[in-house]
Design a protein around this motif. Structure first.
Motif, PDB file in Angstrom:
ATOM      1  N   GLY A 299       0.817  -1.210   0.000  1.00 15.87           N
ATOM      2  CA  GLY A 299       0.000   0.000   0.000  1.00 15.87           C
ATOM      3  C   GLY A 299       0.849   1.258   0.000  1.00 15.87           C
ATOM      4  N   ARG A 300       1.930   1.255   0.792  1.00 13.51           N
ATOM      5  CA  ARG A 300       2.825   2.405   0.828  1.00 13.51           C
ATOM      6  C   ARG A 300       3.525   2.612  -0.507  1.00 13.51           C
ATOM      7  NH1 ARG A 300       2.617   6.598   3.766  1.00 13.51           N
ATOM      8  NH2 ARG A 300       2.296   5.298   5.609  1.00 13.51           N
ATOM      9  N   MET A 301       3.941   1.521  -1.150  1.00 17.16           N
ATOM     10  CA  MET A 301       4.603   1.640  -2.446  1.00 17.16           C
ATOM     11  C   MET A 301       3.660   2.200  -3.503  1.00 17.16           C
ATOM     12  SD  MET A 301       7.696   0.805  -1.939  1.00 17.16           S
ATOM     13  CE  MET A 301       8.209   0.781  -3.651  1.00 17.16           C
ATOM     14  N   VAL A 302       2.402   1.765  -3.467  1.00 17.95           N
ATOM     15  CA  VAL A 302       1.421   2.314  -4.412  1.00 17.95           C
ATOM     16  C   VAL A 302       1.220   3.802  -4.170  1.00 17.95           C
ATOM     17  CG1 VAL A 302      -1.020   2.254  -5.076  1.00 17.95           C
ATOM     18  CG2 VAL A 302       0.247   0.124  -4.818  1.00 17.95           C
ATOM     19  N   GLN A 303       1.220   4.193  -2.901  1.00 17.50           N
ATOM     20  CA  GLN A 303       1.059   5.604  -2.577  1.00 17.50           C
ATOM     21  C   GLN A 303       2.244   6.426  -3.084  1.00 17.50           C
ATOM     22  OE1 GLN A 303       0.401   6.322   1.565  1.00 17.50           O
ATOM     23  NE2 GLN A 303      -0.421   8.380   1.249  1.00 17.50           N
ATOM     24  N   TRP A 304       3.431   5.856  -3.016  1.00 13.50           N
ATOM     25  CA  TRP A 304       4.620   6.566  -3.460  1.00 13.50           C
ATOM     26  C   TRP A 304       4.777   6.562  -4.980  1.00 13.50           C
ATOM     27  CZ3 TRP A 304       8.439   4.023   0.534  1.00 13.50           C
ATOM     28  CH2 TRP A 304       8.280   4.647   1.778  1.00 13.50           C
ATOM     29  N   LEU A 305       4.588   5.373  -5.590  1.00 12.31           N
ATOM     30  CA  LEU A 305       4.915   5.204  -7.008  1.00 12.31           C
ATOM     31  C   LEU A 305       3.708   5.163  -7.929  1.00 12.31           C
ATOM     32  CD1 LEU A 305       7.633   2.399  -6.634  1.00 12.31           C
ATOM     33  CD2 LEU A 305       8.003   4.865  -6.829  1.00 12.31           C
ATOM     34  N   GLY A 306       2.523   4.879  -7.391  1.00 12.99           N
ATOM     35  CA  GLY A 306       1.361   4.639  -8.225  1.00 12.99           C
ATOM     36  C   GLY A 306       1.210   3.160  -8.498  1.00 12.99           C
ATOM     37  N   ALA A 307      -0.039   2.725  -8.746  1.00 18.51           N
ATOM     38  CA  ALA A 307      -0.310   1.298  -8.917  1.00 18.51           C
ATOM     39  C   ALA A 307       0.361   0.737 -10.153  1.00 18.51           C
ATOM     40  CB  ALA A 307      -1.822   1.067  -8.976  1.00 18.51           C
ATOM     41  N   ARG A 308       0.364   1.498 -11.244  1.00 19.12           N
ATOM     42  CA  ARG A 308       0.908   0.963 -12.496  1.00 19.12           C
ATOM     43  C   ARG A 308       2.418   0.775 -12.404  1.00 19.12           C
ATOM     44  NH1 ARG A 308      -3.064   2.911 -16.697  1.00 19.12           N
ATOM     45  NH2 ARG A 308      -4.831   3.569 -15.444  1.00 19.12           N
ATOM     46  N   ARG A 309       3.097   1.809 -11.885  1.00 21.12           N
ATOM     47  CA  ARG A 309       4.552   1.713 -11.797  1.00 21.12           C
ATOM     48  C   ARG A 309       4.952   0.613 -10.819  1.00 21.12           C
ATOM     49  NH1 ARG A 309       7.839   7.116 -10.721  1.00 21.12           N
ATOM     50  NH2 ARG A 309       6.868   7.574 -12.749  1.00 21.12           N
ATOM     51  N   THR A 310       4.235   0.475  -9.720  1.00 20.02           N
ATOM     52  CA  THR A 310       4.533  -0.592  -8.756  1.00 20.02           C
ATOM     53  C   THR A 310       4.381  -1.959  -9.405  1.00 20.02           C
ATOM     54  OG1 THR A 310       3.758   0.787  -6.930  1.00 20.02           O
ATOM     55  CG2 THR A 310       3.925  -1.570  -6.510  1.00 20.02           C
TER      56      THR A 310
END
Length: 489
Positions: A299-310
């Motif tokens: 969840g934190r990674m999606v918040q930082w990078l966005g769902a697509r980039r993650t």
């Protein structure tokens, strides 16, 4: 003020608690059945492995046969009511099997016992095909915003991984100390807890007419349409969405890449890592621990990078780590790399959940899930069968060295699988480009900028996707579980 023990919000916390208890019950139930069949019903028989594999096959048949049609009914019905009825049915099924097992094992022929077990597992998974898409739709109402949806997906995956760390160690003592009946009854009671938790959720009634792809209202009369027509409408919607098709292709490619690990890892551990067979369980624990870590960080990674980039970063990193794992010759190095491999793998699964939720309008969520999950499950089954066939026949005698690196059939297949996952990451970079809307939504922590209309989403960011024609995705890109678990979503 939000209570300290609340996850995201109160209703989601209640849903999570019910599913956490149910997941532990499922893990105990499935492990108990496998142990009972292997150590009691088929003890000492040459066909014991085949009898155990029948449990897995029964679950697969339910997913592939019932799954695609279940979505049509889920889209028609009230979602919470569908979940409640599914839990009642599953609780009754387990209660019936529990009652029958009070008979001595010799009271019925072995074939009858196996038929009862397979039928129960098949029906449990059939009910799960209604439960999972209904839960998916309810979750979309309970949790909004890409970051929170990714967080919810991460919590769910971490809970599932934890259940399969807790459940199996409970199953053996329950079976061999207090008896089979009480081990099965534990799962029946877990469905009762799930029922109570779902009943307490304040979800508005669904299924009486919800927003369509363009935000319009579907008339209630649609529920009276022909089953075949609604099923075909769902397929046409899926096939007509290049974004959903891209997600499905990505999931299938990733599944074919990583699926070999589940089949061949036990042979890799003994032959390549030079480990005793009794240490094999530690490899599974490493992946479980990595899965929990990735799920909680997703969840934190999606918040930082966005769902697509993650998603595409997760695939690229997972592919590299799987290739690196295939070159390991020591057990500790293998354990460390499997842990590392599971972290980005679970992160990308977490990241795909908000993408799917945003792309599937309320009126089609059941059918979208009912297409995606059976297709990815079929890919998992084909991957397992293909890798086993290659290792046992075509590549059985492959061996040698290249550039000072020794290779054999098992590590070659695992390395090739890593390259396929890597290629899936390259495909994802093109198929899931970053958008200004998603970046803004990720930074803001909400989904105000996320397109509710998949058609609008495609117009903005999927122009580069190649022209493909087929189906879609579930909340899990790579299904690492070939376990006979009754699916709770």
């Amino acid at each position: 003020m939000t209570p300290r023990l609340t996850l995201i919000n109160r209703d989601y916390t209640r849903l999570w608690f019910g599913q956490a208890v149910s997941s532990i019950g499922d893990a105990v139930f499935s492990t108990t059945l496998v142990l009972w069949v292997a150590t009691v019903l088929a003890k000492g028989e040459s066909w014991a492995p085949l009898a155990v594999s029948g449990i897995v096959m029964a679950s697969g048949v339910a997913v592939l046969v019932i799954g695609p049609l279940a979505g049509v009914f889920v889209d028609r019905w009230d979602k919470r009511a569908t979940m409640l009825r599914s839990e009642v049915l599953r609780g009754v099924l387990v209660a019936v099997l529990t009652t029958v097992t009070f008979l001595p094992a010799g009271a019925l022929p072995t074939g009858v016992w196996l038929a009862l077990i397979y039928a129960t597992v098949l029906l449990l998974h059939a009910a799960g095909q209604f439960f999972s898409p209904a839960r998916f739709a309810v979750l979309a109402d309970l949790v909004t915003g890409d970051a929170d949806r990714a967080r919810a997906a991460g919590i769910a995956q971490a809970t599932g991984e934890t259940a399969w760390i807790i459940g199996p160690p409970l199953a053996a003592p329950l079976l061999f100390t207090v008896g089979l009946q009480w081990a099965l009854l534990f799962n029946g009671l877990s469905y009762a807890v799930s029922y109570i938790a779902i009943r307490s959720i304040g979800v508005r009634e669904l299924g009486t007419g919800s927003a369509g792809p363009a935000g319009t209202r579907r008339p209630v009369e649609r529920q009276r349409g022909a089953l075949r027509k609604e099923f075909m409408d769902g397929l046409r919607f899926f096939a007509g969405s290049r974004f959903l098709v891209a997600l499905l292709l990505l999931a299938v490619i990733g599944q074919f890449g990583a699926g070999a690990l589940g089949t061949l890892n036990v042979f890799f551990a003994t032959d390549n890592l030079h480990a005793d067979a009794h240490l094999y369980g530690y490899l599974g624990m490493a992946m479980g621990a990595g899965g929990i870590t990735g799920a909680l960080c997703g969840g934190r990674m999606v918040q930082w990078l966005g769902a697509r980039r993650t998603t595409w970063i997760g695939l690229l990193v997972s592919g590299v780590l799987l290739v690196a794992y295939s070159r390991q010759t020591g057990f500790l190095g293998g354990v460390a790399l499997l842990f590392a491999f599971a972290v980005p793998l679970t992160m990308l699964n977490t990241a795909m959940s908000p993408l799917l939720l945003a792309a599937a309008p309320p009126d089609y969520r059941g059918r979208v899930m009912a297409v995606f999950y059976p297709v990815t499950r079929l890919a998992a089954m084909l991957s397992a069968a293909l890798s086993g066939w290659l290792a046992g026949s075509v590549l059985r005698d492959v061996g040698g060295s290249l550039g000072g690196l020794r290779f054999g059939p098992v590590d070659t297949i695992i390395a090739a699988s890593g390259l396929i996952v890597l290629l899936a990451g390259v495909f994802a970079m093109a198929a899931l480009p970053d958008t200004g809307a998603e970046k803004a939504a990720a930074k803001a922590g909400d989904d105000t900028a996320a397109p509710a209309d998949p058609a609008a989403n495609e117009r903005e960011d999927v122009e580069v996707v190649a022209h493909h024609d087929d189906e879609e995705l579930s909340a899990r890109v790579v299904d690492r579980s070939n376990d006979p678990r009754p699916t709770d979503g």
